[in-house]
Design a protein around this motif. Structure first.
Motif, PDB file in Angstrom:
ATOM      1  N   THR A  37     -24.797  -9.609  22.877  1.00  0.00           N
ATOM      2  CA  THR A  37     -25.712  -8.476  22.905  1.00  0.00           C
ATOM      3  C   THR A  37     -25.817  -7.861  21.507  1.00  0.00           C
ATOM      4  OG1 THR A  37     -23.932  -6.948  23.508  1.00  0.00           O
ATOM      5  CG2 THR A  37     -25.160  -8.005  25.311  1.00  0.00           C
ATOM      6  N   PRO A  38     -26.818  -7.012  21.268  1.00  0.00           N
ATOM      7  CA  PRO A  38     -26.961  -6.391  19.947  1.00  0.00           C
ATOM      8  C   PRO A  38     -25.725  -5.584  19.562  1.00  0.00           C
ATOM      9  CG  PRO A  38     -28.954  -6.094  21.238  1.00  0.00           C
ATOM     10  CD  PRO A  38     -27.931  -6.653  22.169  1.00  0.00           C
ATOM     11  N   SER A  39     -25.498  -5.482  18.260  1.00  0.00           N
ATOM     12  CA  SER A  39     -24.362  -4.713  17.746  1.00  0.00           C
ATOM     13  C   SER A  39     -24.511  -3.245  18.105  1.00  0.00           C
ATOM     14  CB  SER A  39     -24.275  -4.852  16.231  1.00  0.00           C
ATOM     15  OG  SER A  39     -24.106  -6.201  15.850  1.00  0.00           O
ATOM     16  N   LEU A  40     -23.381  -2.629  18.488  1.00  0.00           N
ATOM     17  CA  LEU A  40     -23.311  -1.185  18.679  1.00  0.00           C
ATOM     18  C   LEU A  40     -22.409  -0.626  17.582  1.00  0.00           C
ATOM     19  CD1 LEU A  40     -22.882  -0.934  22.559  1.00  0.00           C
ATOM     20  CD2 LEU A  40     -24.974  -0.627  21.223  1.00  0.00           C
ATOM     21  N   GLY A  46     -25.454   5.157  14.367  1.00  0.00           N
ATOM     22  CA  GLY A  46     -25.504   4.332  15.571  1.00  0.00           C
ATOM     23  C   GLY A  46     -25.371   5.101  16.865  1.00  0.00           C
ATOM     24  N   GLY A  47     -25.365   6.436  16.777  1.00  0.00           N
ATOM     25  CA  GLY A  47     -25.253   7.251  17.980  1.00  0.00           C
ATOM     26  C   GLY A  47     -23.867   7.249  18.588  1.00  0.00           C
ATOM     27  N   ASP A  48     -22.846   6.976  17.766  1.00  0.00           N
ATOM     28  CA  ASP A  48     -21.450   6.944  18.238  1.00  0.00           C
ATOM     29  C   ASP A  48     -21.294   6.012  19.432  1.00  0.00           C
ATOM     30  OD1 ASP A  48     -20.655   8.819  16.291  1.00  0.00           O
ATOM     31  OD2 ASP A  48     -21.315  10.472  17.563  1.00  0.00           O
ATOM     32  N   ALA A  49     -21.972   4.870  19.359  1.00  0.00           N
ATOM     33  CA  ALA A  49     -21.932   3.893  20.462  1.00  0.00           C
ATOM     34  C   ALA A  49     -20.789   2.913  20.245  1.00  0.00           C
ATOM     35  CB  ALA A  49     -23.260   3.152  20.546  1.00  0.00           C
ATOM     36  N   ASP A  50     -19.938   2.770  21.242  1.00  0.00           N
ATOM     37  CA  ASP A  50     -18.753   1.919  21.154  1.00  0.00           C
ATOM     38  C   ASP A  50     -18.634   1.149  22.459  1.00  0.00           C
ATOM     39  OD1 ASP A  50     -16.343   0.754  20.579  1.00  0.00           O
ATOM     40  OD2 ASP A  50     -15.170   2.604  20.633  1.00  0.00           O
ATOM     41  N   ALA A  51     -18.986  -0.134  22.440  1.00  0.00           N
ATOM     42  CA  ALA A  51     -18.942  -0.952  23.660  1.00  0.00           C
ATOM     43  C   ALA A  51     -17.537  -0.951  24.243  1.00  0.00           C
ATOM     44  CB  ALA A  51     -19.384  -2.376  23.351  1.00  0.00           C
ATOM     45  N   SER A  66     -31.202 -10.877  36.830  1.00  0.00           N
ATOM     46  CA  SER A  66     -29.900 -10.221  36.944  1.00  0.00           C
ATOM     47  C   SER A  66     -29.617  -9.441  35.662  1.00  0.00           C
ATOM     48  CB  SER A  66     -28.800 -11.260  37.194  1.00  0.00           C
ATOM     49  OG  SER A  66     -29.017 -11.935  38.423  1.00  0.00           O
ATOM     50  N   LEU A  67     -28.695  -8.484  35.743  1.00  0.00           N
ATOM     51  CA  LEU A  67     -28.452  -7.565  34.631  1.00  0.00           C
ATOM     52  C   LEU A  67     -26.968  -7.483  34.273  1.00  0.00           C
ATOM     53  CD1 LEU A  67     -30.686  -4.577  35.845  1.00  0.00           C
ATOM     54  CD2 LEU A  67     -31.316  -6.361  34.194  1.00  0.00           C
ATOM     55  N   ILE A  68     -26.713  -7.192  33.007  1.00  0.00           N
ATOM     56  CA  ILE A  68     -25.384  -6.854  32.532  1.00  0.00           C
ATOM     57  C   ILE A  68     -25.413  -5.383  32.149  1.00  0.00           C
ATOM     58  CG2 ILE A  68     -23.524  -7.402  30.925  1.00  0.00           C
ATOM     59  CD1 ILE A  68     -24.495  -9.749  32.778  1.00  0.00           C
ATOM     60  N   ILE A  69     -24.503  -4.612  32.704  1.00  0.00           N
ATOM     61  CA  ILE A  69     -24.429  -3.175  32.435  1.00  0.00           C
ATOM     62  C   ILE A  69     -23.137  -2.909  31.670  1.00  0.00           C
ATOM     63  CG2 ILE A  69     -24.368  -0.875  33.471  1.00  0.00           C
ATOM     64  CD1 ILE A  69     -25.684  -2.239  35.975  1.00  0.00           C
ATOM     65  N   GLY A  70     -23.242  -2.242  30.531  1.00  0.00           N
ATOM     66  CA  GLY A  70     -22.068  -2.005  29.712  1.00  0.00           C
ATOM     67  C   GLY A  70     -21.952  -0.553  29.280  1.00  0.00           C
ATOM     68  N   THR A  71     -20.718  -0.051  29.272  1.00  0.00           N
ATOM     69  CA  THR A  71     -20.496   1.301  28.769  1.00  0.00           C
ATOM     70  C   THR A  71     -20.427   1.280  27.247  1.00  0.00           C
ATOM     71  OG1 THR A  71     -18.089   1.054  29.011  1.00  0.00           O
ATOM     72  CG2 THR A  71     -19.286   2.083  30.833  1.00  0.00           C
ATOM     73  N   ALA A  72     -20.857   2.391  26.652  1.00  0.00           N
ATOM     74  CA  ALA A  72     -20.833   2.528  25.193  1.00  0.00           C
ATOM     75  C   ALA A  72     -20.196   3.856  24.777  1.00  0.00           C
ATOM     76  CB  ALA A  72     -22.245   2.414  24.624  1.00  0.00           C
ATOM     77  N   LYS A  73     -19.324   4.388  25.649  1.00  0.00           N
ATOM     78  CA  LYS A  73     -18.607   5.648  25.405  1.00  0.00           C
ATOM     79  C   LYS A  73     -19.581   6.777  25.083  1.00  0.00           C
ATOM     80  CE  LYS A  73     -14.330   3.274  24.361  1.00  0.00           C
ATOM     81  NZ  LYS A  73     -13.252   2.999  23.386  1.00  0.00           N
ATOM     82  N   ARG A  78     -25.618   0.872  28.399  1.00  0.00           N
ATOM     83  CA  ARG A  78     -26.622  -0.063  27.915  1.00  0.00           C
ATOM     84  C   ARG A  78     -26.819  -1.127  28.991  1.00  0.00           C
ATOM     85  NH1 ARG A  78     -27.440   1.272  22.385  1.00  0.00           N
ATOM     86  NH2 ARG A  78     -26.661   3.427  22.347  1.00  0.00           N
ATOM     87  N   VAL A  79     -28.058  -1.506  29.219  1.00  0.00           N
ATOM     88  CA  VAL A  79     -28.407  -2.506  30.229  1.00  0.00           C
ATOM     89  C   VAL A  79     -29.060  -3.680  29.525  1.00  0.00           C
ATOM     90  CG1 VAL A  79     -29.647  -2.949  32.373  1.00  0.00           C
ATOM     91  CG2 VAL A  79     -28.754  -0.655  31.916  1.00  0.00           C
ATOM     92  N   TYR A  80     -28.560  -4.894  29.826  1.00  0.00           N
ATOM     93  CA  TYR A  80     -29.029  -6.108  29.156  1.00  0.00           C
ATOM     94  C   TYR A  80     -29.493  -7.133  30.185  1.00  0.00           C
ATOM     95  CZ  TYR A  80     -25.910  -4.038  25.635  1.00  0.00           C
ATOM     96  OH  TYR A  80     -25.274  -3.175  24.768  1.00  0.00           O
ATOM     97  N   ASN A  81     -30.396  -8.020  29.751  1.00  0.00           N
ATOM     98  CA  ASN A  81     -30.775  -9.141  30.615  1.00  0.00           C
ATOM     99  C   ASN A  81     -29.891 -10.346  30.304  1.00  0.00           C
ATOM    100  OD1 ASN A  81     -31.820 -10.285  28.244  1.00  0.00           O
ATOM    101  ND2 ASN A  81     -33.945  -9.755  28.749  1.00  0.00           N
TER     102      ASN A  81
END
Length: 403
Positions: A37-40, A46-51, A66-73, A78-81
């Motif tokens: 996925t794109p860099s956080l 970067g909006g203090d985004a930390d996967a 289908s989707l991948i859902i990830g926390t970024a603190k 973030r939601v990805y395909n």
């Protein structure tokens, strides 16, 4: 209902699955990721985004969506395909910090059943609940959801708040940051929104009696107990696997909304029982490895990111992250027998996985992943443009060194 693992759990430490001598020294099998996925970036730009933690939502109507859902603190969700492209970004509420995420299918919302993603908001000590469809997530959290663990907002400020998360049936198992406490919370629909209430709590031990008769307490910052973050529930078996970061991977039976068994250890961390000293200047612990009593396992602390790859009612694999040495350990799902060790290393176009926090797996065939998918948090994404960078890596299950 509140329970303390206490002496019973200390006794259970001697019953963990033994690691064969040859497995303890076997080098990891090296595999590579197929998608990232794109860099956080964890900075102001970067909006203090930390996967941190991923979950996989399988779209039964159209698996290609289908989707991948990830926390970024602080960066929210973030939601990805399946191609790794970001399709949605969800901000945290004011003061929020999203830590872990999991998915519940078939949740009854009014007259229909929906799939939901549940997130621990460690900044506010609450759960947030999102309805999922192929286009993304919609917030359905009730306005007045209660605090998970804190008594009041002043205690929330101390950040001993909701942390790790695993879902089953209509329940969320949540761990408390800087604490050994686990809680079970029942998710309940109310006027088209979702709230929750506590049904049970359990305190894992923080001091351990060693086989040589001495006692040991994991080193940490004063006032902070050895916490749990990575968790997963084996739905069919009714078993919770909870990764107490500096201690061990535990298994605990569940029944309804309660903890129903003595916690038992699957495997200890390598540093288990090793004396250590906390340095307030560096905020780090220095291990006295010369006096290692030899009671540890293979996992290099922290033990993190537990997930299950299910191939049947009880068959399949349990995967956990050995964060300290960037390895992953696989166990037989039914017996917890250690099977193999692997590492995700640099490929021709995608870098490897280091210091992984969260993991998610599915055995459902997906486009490009006929045997299923493993998604891993990468704590040291590269290239990083001289900024702290994290993201998620997709691994084709066929590449794993498993039967």
């Amino acid at each position: 209902m509140q329970r303390t693992a206490g002496i019973a759990a200390l006794v259970a430490l001697t019953t963990f699955s033994a690691v064969p001598a040859q497995a303890a020294h076997r080098p990891p099998r090296e595999i590579t990721a197929t998608v990232e996925t794109p860099s956080l970036y964890d900075d102001e730009l970067g909006g203090d985004a930390d996967a941190d933690d991923p979950a996989i939502w399988v779209n039964k109507a159209d698996k290609g969506r289908s989707l991948i859902i990830g926390t970024a603190k602080n960066g929210g969700l973030r939601v990805y395909n399946l191609a790794g492209h970001e399709i949605q970004a969800i901000a945290t509420p004011v003061g929020g910090r999203f830590n872990n995420v999991d998915i519940l299918t078939g949740f009854k919302l009014g007259t229909k059943k929906v799939d939901v993603a549940v997130v621990t908001d460690r900044g506010l000590d609450k759960l947030r609940i999102y309805q999922i469809d192929a286009t993304g997530l919609t917030d359905i959290t009730a306005a007045n959801v209660p605090l998970l663990f804190a008594k009041d907002e002043a205690e929330v400020e101390e950040q001993a708040t909701g942390y790790g998360l695993a879902l089953y049936d209509r329940y969320a198992v949540v761990s408390r940051r800087h604490s050994t406490r686990l809680g079970i919370f029942r998710l309940e629909e109310k006027h088209g929104k979702v709230t929750y209430r506590t049904t049970d709590t359990l305190d894992l031990p923080k001091t351990f009696r060693l086989p040589n008769g001495t006692s040991w307490t994991p080193c940490g910052e004063p006032g902070e107990d050895p916490q749990v973050e990575g968790m997963v529930v084996d739905q069919e078996a009714g078993v919770l696997y909870a990764a107490q970061e500096d201690v061990a991977l535990w298994r605990i039976n569940l029944k309804g909304g309660t903890f129903s068994s003595i916690p038992r250890v699957v495997e200890r961390v390598k540093e288990f029982g090793v004396p250590a000293t906390y340095d307030p200047e560096t905020e780090e612990c220095t291990l006295d490895t010369q006096n290692d009593p030899g009671f540890g396992g293979r996992i290099t602390a922290d033990v993190e990111g537990a997930t299950i790859y299910s191939t049947g009612t009880r068959s399949g694999y349990l995967i956990v992250s050995s964060q300290g040495d960037s390895r992953f350990f696989a166990y037989d799902r039914k017996t917890n027998r250690p099977l193999t060790t692997f590492a995700v290393t640099d490929g021709s176009n995608i870098d490897g996985v280091q210091h992984s926090d969260g993991a998610a797996a599915t055995a459902t065939p997906l486009p490009g992943y006929p045997k299923g998918l493993l998604v891993l948090h990468d704590g040291e994404n590269t290239p990083n443009n001289d900024r702290v960078s994290t993201n998620f890596k997709y691994v084709d299950w066929r590449t794993l060194p498993l039967p």
